[in-house]
Scaffold this motif. Structure first.
Motif: not given
Length: 134
Positions: A2-10
């Motif tokens: 299982x892979x859980x990958x967040x993006x979009x922060x800054x």
């Protein structure tokens, strides 16, 4: 597996907007309730916004009601958090969390359960940092 990958922060100025994304692989996406939990130094862990496995029911913390919107796209195995009118108090590491809700035809957990998940419950991503500052 299982892979859980967040993006979009800054980094964003007060009053600005961001959209976070979370892609999850290795599980049956529509069996899971999921959402966003944030952690800032010196603050309690807070379940910000979560959604049930059907995508029809949502939960929002009082601190973000009216400003944040959670949604998911089952076809893309992706969870989103649209954040508007950001405040310095929103500064935190934002984690995507998934908790299995459906077992056959039985629904065991809902969006409130996943927003209250402990660190050893469910699947957690690495987090994406949101910093709101002028």
């Amino acid at each position: 597996q299982v892979q859980v990958v967040e993006s979009g922060g800054g980094l964003v100025q007060p009053g600005g907007s961001l959209r976070l994304s979370c892609t999850i692989s290795g599980l049956t996406f529509d069996d899971y309730t999921m959402g966003w939990i944030r952690q800032a130094p010196g603050n309690e862990r807070e379940g910000v916004s979560c959604i049930d496995q059907s995508g029809r029911t949502t939960y929002y913390a009082d601190s973000v009601k009216g400003r944040f919107t959670v949604s998911k796209d089952n076809a893309k195995n992706t969870l989103y958090l649209k954040m508007n009118s950001l405040k310095p108090d929103d500064t935190a590491m934002y984690y995507c969390v998934a908790l299995r809700a459906r077992y056959g035809g039985f629904i065991r957990y809902n969006e409130v359960d996943v927003c209250r998940a402990e660190e050893d419950e469910g699947y957690w991503g690495q987090g994406t940092q949101v910093t709101v500052s002028s």
